[in-house]
Design an enzyme around this catalytic site. Structure first.
Site, PDB file in Angstrom:
ATOM      1  N   ARG A   1      -9.982   7.713  -3.685  1.00 39.56           N
ATOM      2  CA  ARG A   1     -10.365   8.363  -2.430  1.00 39.56           C
ATOM      3  C   ARG A   1      -9.501   9.606  -2.186  1.00 39.56           C
ATOM      4  NH1 ARG A   1      -7.968   7.015   2.951  1.00 39.56           N
ATOM      5  NH2 ARG A   1      -9.220   8.152   4.445  1.00 39.56           N
TER       6      ARG A   1
ATOM      7  N   ASN B   1       1.972   0.858   6.309  1.00 37.80           N
ATOM      8  CA  ASN B   1       1.107   2.027   6.379  1.00 37.80           C
ATOM      9  C   ASN B   1      -0.174   1.526   7.031  1.00 37.80           C
ATOM     10  OD1 ASN B   1      -0.686   4.128   6.042  1.00 37.80           O
ATOM     11  ND2 ASN B   1       0.049   4.664   3.997  1.00 37.80           N
TER      12      ASN B   1
ATOM     13  N   GLU C   1       7.385   2.713   9.344  1.00 41.21           N
ATOM     14  CA  GLU C   1       6.012   3.182   9.167  1.00 41.21           C
ATOM     15  C   GLU C   1       6.009   4.285   8.111  1.00 41.21           C
ATOM     16  OE1 GLU C   1       3.504   3.762  12.699  1.00 41.21           O
ATOM     17  OE2 GLU C   1       3.310   5.835  12.031  1.00 41.21           O
TER      18      GLU C   1
ATOM     19  N   SER D   1       0.359  11.229   3.423  1.00 40.95           N
ATOM     20  CA  SER D   1       0.162  12.637   3.786  1.00 40.95           C
ATOM     21  C   SER D   1       0.978  12.955   5.038  1.00 40.95           C
ATOM     22  CB  SER D   1      -1.325  12.913   4.040  1.00 40.95           C
ATOM     23  OG  SER D   1      -1.773  12.199   5.175  1.00 40.95           O
TER      24      SER D   1
END
Length: 143
Positions: free
Chosen positions: A18, A74, A98, A102
């Site tokens: 993806r 995540n 966390e 990106s």
């Protein structure tokens, strides 16, 4: 040996397939293998991925009950929408970091807000997969 869990939210099972221009070509299975090798002898890592919010909430509760030492999460899209994940993190009392592959602040404006970040001891965004390694290293020092 410290026990650290790594939770990944929706669509991260599609890593490597993806949007490789954003997320790279490494698959989630590759990342898990690489992390396990990198921290062999330092941490017992466990991995969980789900596209379902409730499954992630349930897993956070189970990890808290199991007494793990730290959590890397995540939450993917749920980061920006899920009060339930935030409440699960806060209620668990787990030391969580966390992670986002990106840089959220270079993406769409709706990604600039994290419901879950304030429930974590730190947030890493934009370092690619290195963010997972940094989070585990931090938890090893702090857990």
């Amino acid at each position: 040996m410290k026990r650290i869990a790594i939770l990944n939210g929706p669509n991260l099972d599609r890593l490597g397939k993806r949007e490789p221009e954003i997320y790279g070509s490494t698959t989630l299975a590759d990342l898990e293998t690489q992390l396990s090798a990198a921290f062999d002898g330092q941490a017992e890592l466990t991995f969980f991925q789900s596209n379902h919010e409730g499954a992630l909430v349930d897993k956070i509760s189970a990890l808290a009950e199991a007494g793990i030492d730290g959590l890397v999460i995540n939450g993917a899209a749920y980061t920006h929408t899920s009060v339930a994940l935030r409440d699960a993190l806060l209620g668990s009392k787990l030391r969580a970091v966390e992670v986002h592959i990106s840089n959220l602040y270079l993406r769409e404006e709706f990604r600039h807000h994290s419901f879950t970040g304030p429930a974590c001891v730190g947030v890493i965004t934009g370092l690619g997969l290195e963010g997972y390694y940094a989070a585990v290293r931090f938890l090893l020092l702090e857990a």
